[in-house]
Design a protein around this motif. Structure first.
Motif, PDB file in Angstrom:
ATOM      1  N   VAL A  31      44.470  71.868   0.351  1.00  0.00           N
ATOM      2  CA  VAL A  31      45.805  71.789  -0.228  1.00  0.00           C
ATOM      3  C   VAL A  31      45.722  70.900  -1.473  1.00  0.00           C
ATOM      4  O   VAL A  31      45.337  69.738  -1.390  1.00  0.00           O
ATOM      5  N   LYS A  33      48.346  70.814  -3.827  1.00  0.00           N
ATOM      6  CA  LYS A  33      49.684  70.716  -4.427  1.00  0.00           C
ATOM      7  C   LYS A  33      49.869  69.298  -4.988  1.00  0.00           C
ATOM      8  O   LYS A  33      49.079  68.392  -4.686  1.00  0.00           O
ATOM      9  N   TYR A  37      47.458  65.888  -4.890  1.00  0.00           N
ATOM     10  CA  TYR A  37      47.904  64.587  -4.374  1.00  0.00           C
ATOM     11  C   TYR A  37      47.638  63.488  -5.398  1.00  0.00           C
ATOM     12  O   TYR A  37      47.260  62.367  -5.064  1.00  0.00           O
ATOM     13  N   LEU A  75      52.679  78.124  -1.210  1.00  0.00           N
ATOM     14  CA  LEU A  75      53.383  77.807   0.036  1.00  0.00           C
ATOM     15  C   LEU A  75      54.911  77.970  -0.052  1.00  0.00           C
ATOM     16  O   LEU A  75      55.565  78.265   0.935  1.00  0.00           O
ATOM     17  N   ARG A 123      63.281  74.421   7.484  1.00  0.00           N
ATOM     18  CA  ARG A 123      63.351  74.340   6.024  1.00  0.00           C
ATOM     19  C   ARG A 123      63.272  75.766   5.495  1.00  0.00           C
ATOM     20  O   ARG A 123      64.272  76.365   5.166  1.00  0.00           O
ATOM     21  N   TYR A 151      51.679  82.238   9.237  1.00  0.00           N
ATOM     22  CA  TYR A 151      51.471  80.817   9.538  1.00  0.00           C
ATOM     23  C   TYR A 151      52.758  80.097   9.857  1.00  0.00           C
ATOM     24  O   TYR A 151      53.859  80.612   9.642  1.00  0.00           O
ATOM     25  N   HIS A 153      54.129  75.615  10.379  1.00  0.00           N
ATOM     26  CA  HIS A 153      53.843  74.251   9.939  1.00  0.00           C
ATOM     27  C   HIS A 153      54.279  73.301  11.055  1.00  0.00           C
ATOM     28  O   HIS A 153      55.367  73.452  11.600  1.00  0.00           O
ATOM     29  N   ASN A 188      48.008  71.351   9.673  1.00  0.00           N
ATOM     30  CA  ASN A 188      47.863  70.436   8.542  1.00  0.00           C
ATOM     31  C   ASN A 188      46.989  69.275   9.030  1.00  0.00           C
ATOM     32  O   ASN A 188      46.418  69.338  10.131  1.00  0.00           O
ATOM     33  N   SER A 189      46.915  68.199   8.264  1.00  0.00           N
ATOM     34  CA  SER A 189      45.968  67.140   8.625  1.00  0.00           C
ATOM     35  C   SER A 189      46.227  66.549  10.010  1.00  0.00           C
ATOM     36  O   SER A 189      45.316  66.477  10.836  1.00  0.00           O
ATOM     37  N   ARG A 206      44.764  74.019   7.057  1.00  0.00           N
ATOM     38  CA  ARG A 206      45.293  73.726   5.707  1.00  0.00           C
ATOM     39  C   ARG A 206      45.346  72.219   5.521  1.00  0.00           C
ATOM     40  O   ARG A 206      46.239  71.563   6.046  1.00  0.00           O
ATOM     41  N   LEU A 207      44.394  71.677   4.797  1.00  0.00           N
ATOM     42  CA  LEU A 207      44.271  70.217   4.796  1.00  0.00           C
ATOM     43  C   LEU A 207      44.407  69.594   3.418  1.00  0.00           C
ATOM     44  O   LEU A 207      43.819  70.049   2.443  1.00  0.00           O
ATOM     45  N   GLY A 208      45.210  68.533   3.362  1.00  0.00           N
ATOM     46  CA  GLY A 208      45.330  67.706   2.163  1.00  0.00           C
ATOM     47  C   GLY A 208      44.901  66.289   2.499  1.00  0.00           C
ATOM     48  O   GLY A 208      43.809  65.838   2.153  1.00  0.00           O
ATOM     49  N   ASN A 209      45.759  65.601   3.231  1.00  0.00           N
ATOM     50  CA  ASN A 209      45.517  64.185   3.561  1.00  0.00           C
ATOM     51  C   ASN A 209      44.103  63.864   4.024  1.00  0.00           C
ATOM     52  O   ASN A 209      43.483  62.921   3.543  1.00  0.00           O
TER      53      ASN A 209
HETATM   54  C1  LIG Z   1      51.440  69.859   2.293  1.00  0.00           C
HETATM   55  C2  LIG Z   1      51.208  70.907   3.304  1.00  0.00           C
HETATM   56  C3  LIG Z   1      50.022  70.913   4.048  1.00  0.00           C
HETATM   57  C4  LIG Z   1      48.984  69.829   3.958  1.00  0.00           C
HETATM   58  O1  LIG Z   1      49.431  68.712   4.673  1.00  0.00           O
HETATM   59  P1  LIG Z   1      48.475  67.463   4.905  1.00  0.00           P
HETATM   60  O2  LIG Z   1      49.193  66.637   5.888  1.00  0.00           O
HETATM   61  O3  LIG Z   1      48.310  66.794   3.592  1.00  0.00           O
HETATM   62  O4  LIG Z   1      47.177  67.985   5.409  1.00  0.00           O
HETATM   63  C5  LIG Z   1      49.818  71.962   4.920  1.00  0.00           C
HETATM   64  N1  LIG Z   1      50.735  72.940   5.054  1.00  0.00           N
HETATM   65  C6  LIG Z   1      51.897  72.959   4.365  1.00  0.00           C
HETATM   66  C7  LIG Z   1      52.870  74.067   4.563  1.00  0.00           C
HETATM   67  C8  LIG Z   1      52.170  71.934   3.470  1.00  0.00           C
HETATM   68  O5  LIG Z   1      53.322  71.944   2.787  1.00  0.00           O
END
Ligand SMILES: *Cc1c(COP(=O)(O)O)cnc(C)c1O
Length: 353
Positions: A31, A33, A37, A75, A123, A151, A153, A188-189, A206-209
């Motif tokens: 991720v 976006k 980060y 997303l 949302r 998917y 969330h 997510n994370s 789906r990973l960001g953090n």
């Molecule tokens: C931002 C986001 C993520 C990533 O979340 P993290 O906690 O940073 O891993 C995954 N899925 C969706 C839909 C998001 O908006």
């Protein structure tokens, strides 16, 4: 260029990815976006391109900044009229209603979409009860649209029994489509850290953090970004002389002063402010930390700030420290500040991307 920068440690990025890969065989969607980060989406996508399986961003504008030919999932399930023409072949569009499907269908082009199912965030998303209809509708009426994935969330991973139920209810609504719809994802994370084993029907995370080492302390992931600064000037201050706004610091001995071009604008020295009593102690503790521990250190040694950080500059005591020393700066930012210049480190040196 400022002599203050955000160092991104590429070895730590690789460490985090290796750790994700050791934990799961599911494919990894990075991720990126919010300008990755805050770390710089163009460079981060170039760095991550060979290490991950795909990308995710919030909107079309962000997707255009990703430097990769791999799939990029958008997303946010909305498209402005000017977005439609900008969609590239490797973009995958999230859909949750017929308005967006109509917009896509109207161009006559083929699109791959992922359906977003709302299992509790309230949302965006198709409600679980409407999913069958929605899928049937796409298959019958929207011939240009390929359902490439589905998917949801997880929005409350701190609550164990809630999240387990949520995972179960997502599984129940999509179970008939497993094998038929190619890509399924929900983690997510935090979901990945805590519930990867419970999700046994998905094939992506789906990973960001976690990727950037935010909020993953205790799980063996490493933070990837660090603020650094070098003095832009060094000079002597004699005993008895004062310094800064309000003559706020008076030298008790001869000292060496350094100017860093980092300041309040970068949130150095910012403290939490709150009127509520329960937070006052926290605010005090943070203030104490900032005042006496300063947030600046060099080789593990805490560096004294002389007076308060100014808007753009901070004066520090550099007595006994070499003039080209690189200081570590701790900032209270939640995510990396996009406006701060970035440098990318591999091993002992900075590399260009
Ligand atoms: C931002 C986001 C993520 C990533 O979340 P993290 O906690 O940073 O891993 C995954 N899925 C969706 C839909 C998001 O908006």
């Amino acid at each position: 260029m400022r002599n203050f920068w955000c160092e991104i440690n590429l070895d730590n990025v690789e460490h985090n990815i290796n750790k994700i890969r050791e934990t799961t065989n599911k494919k990894l969607m990075a991720v990126v976006k919010g300008n990755a980060y805050g770390l710089g989406v163009e460079n981060m996508s170039l760095i991550l391109d060979s290490l991950v399986d795909g990308f995710a961003v919030s909107n079309i504008e962000e997707a255009l900044q990703v430097k990769s030919k791999k799939d990029i999932l958008v997303l946010y399930p909305e498209l402005g009229d000017d977005d439609i023409d900008l969609i590239k072949d490797n973009f995958i569009i999230t859909v949750d209603n017929r308005i967006i499907l109509d917009k896509l269908e109207a161009t006559g082009r083929k699109y791959r979409v992922h359906i977003y199912v709302d299992t509790g965030m309230n949302r965006f998303g198709v409600k679980p009860n409407d999913l069958n209809n929605f899928i049937n509708d796409i298959r019958e009426k929207y011939k240009n649209i390929i359902i490439h994935g589905i998917y949801t969330h997880l929005q409350n991973t701190g609550d164990n029994s809630y999240t387990l139920k949520q995972i179960e209810s997502f599984k129940n609504v999509i179970v008939d489509y497993i094998g038929e719809i190619e890509n399924i994802h929900l983690l997510n994370s935090n979901g990945f850290l805590k519930y990867n084993k419970n999700a046994d029907f998905d094939n992506w995370v789906r990973l960001g953090n976690v990727l950037y080492g935010y909020n993953a302390a205790g799980y063996g992931y490493k933070k990837v970004f660090f603020y650094k600064a070098r003095a832009i000037r060094v000079y002597d201050l004699k005993m008895g002389e004062t310094i800064g706004y309000g003559n706020s610091y008076k030298a008790r001995e001869n000292i060496k002063v350094g100017i860093l071009d980092v300041g309040f604008i970068d949130k150095l020295g910012c403290v939490l402010e709150s009127k509520a009593n329960i937070f006052r102690d926290i605010a005090k503790a943070v203030y104490h930390h900032v005042k006496y521990h300063s947030g600046i250190n060099y080789n593990g040694r805490i560096i004294r700030i002389l007076g308060k950080p100014n808007m753009n500059f901070t004066l520090i005591d550099m007595s006994g420290i070499k003039e080209d020393a690189v200081f570590n700066i701790e900032l209270p930012s939640v995510i990396a500040d996009s406006s701060i210049p970035k440098k990318y480190r591999k091993g002992d040196s900075y590399v260009s991307i």
